[in-house]
Design a protein around this motif. Structure first.
Motif, PDB file in Angstrom:
ATOM      1  N   CYS A 222       0.937  -0.374  -9.466  1.00 32.06           N
ATOM      2  CA  CYS A 222      -0.835  -1.095  -8.616  1.00 32.06           C
ATOM      3  C   CYS A 222       0.540  -2.892  -7.826  1.00 32.06           C
ATOM      4  O   CYS A 222       1.093  -3.274  -9.641  1.00 32.06           O
ATOM      5  CB  CYS A 222      -1.309  -0.922  -9.368  1.00 32.06           C
ATOM      6  SG  CYS A 222      -2.308   1.053  -9.824  1.00 32.06           S
TER       7      CYS A 222
ATOM      8  N   ARG B  88     -10.811  -3.930   6.380  1.00 32.03           N
ATOM      9  CA  ARG B  88     -11.051  -2.892   4.613  1.00 32.03           C
ATOM     10  C   ARG B  88     -11.577  -1.900   3.614  1.00 32.03           C
ATOM     11  O   ARG B  88     -12.374  -2.334   3.353  1.00 32.03           O
ATOM     12  CB  ARG B  88      -9.551  -4.389   4.105  1.00 32.03           C
ATOM     13  CG  ARG B  88      -8.752  -5.570   4.303  1.00 32.03           C
ATOM     14  CD  ARG B  88      -8.422  -6.033   3.051  1.00 32.03           C
ATOM     15  NE  ARG B  88      -7.158  -6.423   4.496  1.00 32.03           N
ATOM     16  CZ  ARG B  88      -7.074  -7.419   4.523  1.00 32.03           C
ATOM     17  NH1 ARG B  88      -8.212  -8.597   4.820  1.00 32.03           N
ATOM     18  NH2 ARG B  88      -6.032  -8.096   5.150  1.00 32.03           N
TER      19      ARG B  88
ATOM     20  N   GLU C  71      -7.132  10.018   1.137  1.00 33.72           N
ATOM     21  CA  GLU C  71      -7.594   9.071   0.305  1.00 33.72           C
ATOM     22  C   GLU C  71      -7.465  10.061  -0.528  1.00 33.72           C
ATOM     23  O   GLU C  71      -8.278   9.305  -2.098  1.00 33.72           O
ATOM     24  CB  GLU C  71      -9.081   9.066   0.916  1.00 33.72           C
ATOM     25  CG  GLU C  71      -8.411   7.165   1.823  1.00 33.72           C
ATOM     26  CD  GLU C  71      -9.680   7.014   2.567  1.00 33.72           C
ATOM     27  OE1 GLU C  71     -10.717   7.342   1.993  1.00 33.72           O
ATOM     28  OE2 GLU C  71      -9.884   6.351   3.345  1.00 33.72           O
ATOM     29  N   ASP C  72      -7.830  11.210  -0.885  1.00 33.00           N
ATOM     30  CA  ASP C  72      -8.858  12.183  -2.281  1.00 33.00           C
ATOM     31  C   ASP C  72      -6.974  13.260  -2.652  1.00 33.00           C
ATOM     32  O   ASP C  72      -7.288  13.654  -3.881  1.00 33.00           O
ATOM     33  CB  ASP C  72      -9.539  13.267  -1.031  1.00 33.00           C
ATOM     34  CG  ASP C  72      -9.122  14.011  -0.985  1.00 33.00           C
ATOM     35  OD1 ASP C  72      -8.269  13.223   0.119  1.00 33.00           O
ATOM     36  OD2 ASP C  72      -9.857  14.777  -0.514  1.00 33.00           O
TER      37      ASP C  72
ATOM     38  N   THR D 277     -12.649   2.197   3.014  1.00 33.12           N
ATOM     39  CA  THR D 277     -12.823   3.826   3.136  1.00 33.12           C
ATOM     40  C   THR D 277     -13.788   4.151   4.085  1.00 33.12           C
ATOM     41  O   THR D 277     -14.366   3.676   4.419  1.00 33.12           O
ATOM     42  CB  THR D 277     -12.593   4.088   1.564  1.00 33.12           C
ATOM     43  OG1 THR D 277     -13.477   4.331   1.373  1.00 33.12           O
ATOM     44  CG2 THR D 277     -11.822   3.599   0.220  1.00 33.12           C
TER      45      THR D 277
ATOM     46  N   ASP E 272      -6.647  -5.170   0.129  1.00 32.59           N
ATOM     47  CA  ASP E 272      -6.885  -3.002   0.177  1.00 32.59           C
ATOM     48  C   ASP E 272      -5.921  -2.708  -0.635  1.00 32.59           C
ATOM     49  O   ASP E 272      -5.304  -1.983   0.046  1.00 32.59           O
ATOM     50  CB  ASP E 272      -6.956  -2.605   2.222  1.00 32.59           C
ATOM     51  CG  ASP E 272      -7.477  -2.229   2.306  1.00 32.59           C
ATOM     52  OD1 ASP E 272      -7.803  -1.083   1.547  1.00 32.59           O
ATOM     53  OD2 ASP E 272      -7.251  -1.739   3.018  1.00 32.59           O
ATOM     54  N   HIS E 273      -6.233  -2.076  -1.868  1.00 30.13           N
ATOM     55  CA  HIS E 273      -5.715  -1.920  -2.716  1.00 30.13           C
ATOM     56  C   HIS E 273      -5.676   0.148  -2.435  1.00 30.13           C
ATOM     57  O   HIS E 273      -6.986   1.089  -3.929  1.00 30.13           O
ATOM     58  CB  HIS E 273      -5.606  -2.014  -4.350  1.00 30.13           C
ATOM     59  CG  HIS E 273      -4.523  -1.637  -5.192  1.00 30.13           C
ATOM     60  ND1 HIS E 273      -4.355   0.075  -5.738  1.00 30.13           N
ATOM     61  CD2 HIS E 273      -3.262  -2.408  -5.185  1.00 30.13           C
ATOM     62  CE1 HIS E 273      -3.088  -0.617  -6.112  1.00 30.13           C
ATOM     63  NE2 HIS E 273      -2.387  -0.986  -5.966  1.00 30.13           N
ATOM     64  N   SER E 274      -5.227   0.751  -1.418  1.00 32.04           N
ATOM     65  CA  SER E 274      -5.551   2.202  -0.651  1.00 32.04           C
ATOM     66  C   SER E 274      -4.484   3.083  -1.195  1.00 32.04           C
ATOM     67  O   SER E 274      -3.109   2.223  -0.748  1.00 32.04           O
ATOM     68  CB  SER E 274      -6.805   2.254  -0.360  1.00 32.04           C
ATOM     69  OG  SER E 274      -6.826   1.366   1.384  1.00 32.04           O
ATOM     70  N   ARG E 275      -4.955   4.454  -0.500  1.00 34.34           N
ATOM     71  CA  ARG E 275      -3.668   4.733  -0.570  1.00 34.34           C
ATOM     72  C   ARG E 275      -3.299   4.775   1.399  1.00 34.34           C
ATOM     73  O   ARG E 275      -4.576   4.440   2.242  1.00 34.34           O
ATOM     74  CB  ARG E 275      -4.004   6.067  -0.420  1.00 34.34           C
ATOM     75  CG  ARG E 275      -3.977   6.993  -1.883  1.00 34.34           C
ATOM     76  CD  ARG E 275      -3.473   8.115  -1.878  1.00 34.34           C
ATOM     77  NE  ARG E 275      -3.738   8.434  -3.291  1.00 34.34           N
ATOM     78  CZ  ARG E 275      -2.860   8.807  -3.572  1.00 34.34           C
ATOM     79  NH1 ARG E 275      -1.176   8.713  -3.449  1.00 34.34           N
ATOM     80  NH2 ARG E 275      -2.933   9.231  -4.837  1.00 34.34           N
TER      81      ARG E 275
ATOM     82  N   ASP F 223       1.051   4.439  -2.817  1.00 36.69           N
ATOM     83  CA  ASP F 223       0.614   5.281  -2.370  1.00 36.69           C
ATOM     84  C   ASP F 223       1.561   5.934  -2.828  1.00 36.69           C
ATOM     85  O   ASP F 223       1.539   7.589  -3.900  1.00 36.69           O
ATOM     86  CB  ASP F 223       0.564   5.138  -0.936  1.00 36.69           C
ATOM     87  CG  ASP F 223      -0.254   6.965  -0.746  1.00 36.69           C
ATOM     88  OD1 ASP F 223      -0.275   7.918  -1.033  1.00 36.69           O
ATOM     89  OD2 ASP F 223      -0.071   6.632   0.873  1.00 36.69           O
TER      90      ASP F 223
ATOM     91  N   ARG G  87       0.805  -1.356  -0.125  1.00 37.95           N
ATOM     92  CA  ARG G  87      -0.103   0.126   0.079  1.00 37.95           C
ATOM     93  C   ARG G  87       0.831   1.377   0.650  1.00 37.95           C
ATOM     94  O   ARG G  87       0.292   2.008  -0.672  1.00 37.95           O
ATOM     95  CB  ARG G  87      -0.603  -0.380   1.399  1.00 37.95           C
ATOM     96  CG  ARG G  87      -1.853  -0.915   1.056  1.00 37.95           C
ATOM     97  CD  ARG G  87      -3.154  -0.809   2.046  1.00 37.95           C
ATOM     98  NE  ARG G  87      -3.557  -0.061   2.406  1.00 37.95           N
ATOM     99  CZ  ARG G  87      -4.182   0.772   3.460  1.00 37.95           C
ATOM    100  NH1 ARG G  87      -4.393   0.314   4.829  1.00 37.95           N
ATOM    101  NH2 ARG G  87      -4.742   1.866   4.218  1.00 37.95           N
TER     102      ARG G  87
END
Lengths: 168, 438
Positions: A127, B29, A141-142, B31, A133-136, A122, A118
């Motif tokens: 990728c 998990r 987050e934005d 957001t 949980d492929h998120s920053r 980030d 992650r």
């Protein structure tokens, strides 16, 4: 360079180029053989994934240390595995092209890489396919952009405070 | 806390643990937006039923027991924690990017601010990586000074843990005692480095200054006052039924699980897994001193507390040996490439002045290459992956922070426990958010 032979023997199915630097073994699997290599290393006894990070070689493309036959690309995913029983470390460097910065996730093999992948996504925008949980993780987050890339300048983004109304 | 002689690698991974990680029954998990939606209209993620009992609770980032600015999203059913997600990044200041814009000599000033409870370890690992790329040897005395300072820092860091851990569990007097003993160590640091934290003392090529006159007496004083106070801690905490009840059996981690989650340091050792880089991958002069690797038996929060308490004693034991074994010699390398000429030479020689100027403005060039070095910090394996393109600044500097990896164990430790235990669990993992967020 006796390490080269050892690894060539043990990985006959998928021969992986290897080098040694300061006594540290470095493997250079191609992207397609990445997970298979890690899996066979894990079965061999490399019991924990110590670190996973990315290097952006945008401004230093002709780096040394790559063995013959390994085509340098812009991004390099660097993974460190540790075999506690034999007290051996191994490092994998996987070349990732800039136009398709995607690699399979190691989550199924080493769940400990979840946060590291992650973080790599980030900060570098690489990728990881199959990540749960492929998120920053460090940035909001934005957030737009991936600040550790070499084309993201220092000071390009003004320091944001909560009260600031304008979008960065 | 029985020391186990043999390492226990190759532990079979329990299949149920694997399932527990993959199906996300412990790790939340989602957001923040999704979590906010769920908080408004709670429903069972599997059946889709409205479950009034289930809710998302936000804890932190300004909660006193989250050790800085850790934030947790907790999925609660009544008082029980089901899934949780550590939300981090509140201290993220892009230190790895900053590191790419500072010379190798300035590097330690940057990394020392990561783990502010044990700054010397970050300086050490960065310096070791730089030295390996440079191919320079550090004088023996510098190595021993580094070891001495790091072990004192380990003791100081674990004393800080004793203080905060005690306070988190309601043993408020521990807060005072822990800080009091840590202060004694910091006083010694101030005498040696000029600063109480963020020392920039360990630098590529050696250390910034030799130990001051009378350092032996100061250390003997430390060795005299701290051990009896550790015994006091044992009376206060170990023999305290409330304290034990809060910790024993709380947040149990299996060795296989710890390895899978890349956990290191006291968390891994508390599970009974005998692993310490100081012994198993000796750096500095750890192969020349005697110490025990402290391991736990159950892997619960109490073991993590007890391991750290005993590690203070082991660190002091190393310090005691360093007192006798400290060799004479230079405190930094005389390699002119990285070390400026002595101050007196600058008054006499134009070349020396230019040399001095070049080192501090442009910096010294480090040969191309990449290297990974690791040390055993109080929180686990602290690593530095350093890439040089042949210039005076690192091309890429990645710090493998032990707290960052250790934080992944939190959801698994808290799963199915009461929210009151969450505080004990966070405290026992002892994350330093400066290092997590970097």
């Amino acid at each position: 360079m006796s390490e080269t032979d050892t690894f060539a023997d043990e990985h006959e199915a998928a021969p992986v180029a290897s080098t040694a630097l300061f006594g540290q073994t470095v493997l250079h699997p191609v992207r397609d053989a990445y997970v298979a290599t890690v899996e066979s290393l894990r079965d061999e006894g490399y019991c924990t994934a110590t670190y996973l990070t990315v290097v952006d070689y945008l401004t230093h493309p002709c780096r040394t240390g790559l063995p013959e036959g390994v085509e340098p690309e812009r991004f390099e995913v660097v993974v460190g595995l540790f075999d506690h029983a034999r007290r051996q470390r191994v490092r994998l460097r996987i070349q990732i092209p800039a136009d398709d910065p995607t690699v399979p996730s190691l989550f199924d093999l080493f769940p400990g890489t979840e946060a590291m992948e992650r973080e790599a996504y980030d900060l570098f925008g690489v990728c990881f396919d199959g990540h749960p949980d492929h998120s920053r993780i460090l940035l909001p987050e934005d957030w737009t952009g991936h600040p550790l890339r070499k084309d993201e300048g220092i000071g390009a983004i003004p320091v944001q405070f909560k009260a600031a109304s304008e979008r960065r | 806390m029985n020391p186990v002689d043999e390492a226990t690698p190759g532990i079979d991974m329990g299949s149920d643990e694997r399932v527990r990680r993959r199906d996300g029954s412990a790790v939340l998990r989602m957001t923040e937006v999704e979590a906010a939606g769920l908080a408004l209209a709670p429903s069972d993620p599997v059946t889709g039923e409205q479950a009034d009992e289930r809710m998302i609770l936000n804890m932190g980032p300004a909660h006193p027991s989250t050790h800085g600015v850790l934030r947790l999203l907790l999925e609660m059913e009544g008082e029980t924690v089901l899934r949780s997600k550590p939300v981090i990044g509140y201290l993220h200041t892009g230190m790895e990017k900053t590191g790419e814009n500072l010379t190798f000599l300035q590097g330690p000033t940057n990394v020392t601010r990561m783990d502010y409870a044990s700054p010397l370890f970050s300086e050490l690992v960065f310096s070791l990586a730089t030295e390996q790329l440079l191919g320079i040897e550090v004088p023996v005395r510098a190595t021993w000074i580094r070891m001495l300072m790091c072990e004192l820092n380990r003791a100081a860091s674990h004393l800080l843990f004793q203080a905060t851990n005690g306070m988190d569990l309601g043993a408020v007097s521990m807060m005072v005692y822990g800080w009091r003993e840590r202060e004694e160590v910091l006083r010694f640091f101030e005498k040696v480095t000029g600063l109480r934290m963020n020392h920039n003392y360990i630098r590529p090529g050696g250390v910034a200054a030799d130990l001051p006159d009378g350092w032996q007496e100061d250390l003997r004083h430390l060795l005299e006052i701290i051990p009896p106070r550790l015994d006091e801690y044992e009376v206060l905490l170990n023999n305290q039924p409330i304290f034990r009840a809060r910790l024993q059996g709380v947040g149990v981690l299996e060795p296989a699980e710890a390895l899978a989650l890349s956990a290191t340091g006291p968390i891994l050792r508390a599970t009974g897994y005998d692993w310490d880089l100081r012994r198993d991958e000796p750096y500095l002069a750890y192969d020349q001193v005697e110490f025990d690797v402290v391991v736990g038996t159950c892997g619960d929060a109490f073991d993590r507390f007890a391991v750290r308490l005993e590690e203070i004693r082991q660190s002091l034991h190393i310090v005691e040996q360093v007192l006798d074994l400290m060799p004479d010699g230079d405190f930094r390398t005389q390699d002119k490439k990285v070390t400026p000429p002595p101050r007196a030479r600058i008054d006499e020689s134009m070349e020396a002045l230019i040399h001095h100027f070049k080192i501090f403005t442009e910096g010294f060039h480090v040969p191309e290459g990449e290297v990974y070095t690791a040390v055993e910090s109080p929180r686990g394996e602290l690593g530095c992956y350093l890439v040089s393109d042949g210039g005076p600044k690192p091309y890429r500097m990645h710090i493998r922070g032990p707290s960052f990896a250790n934080l992944q164990t939190l959801p698994h430790l808290m799963h199915g426990r009461l929210i009151a235990d969450a505080v004990a669990v966070i405290s026992s993992v002892d994350p330093i958010m400066g290092e997590v967020d970097r």
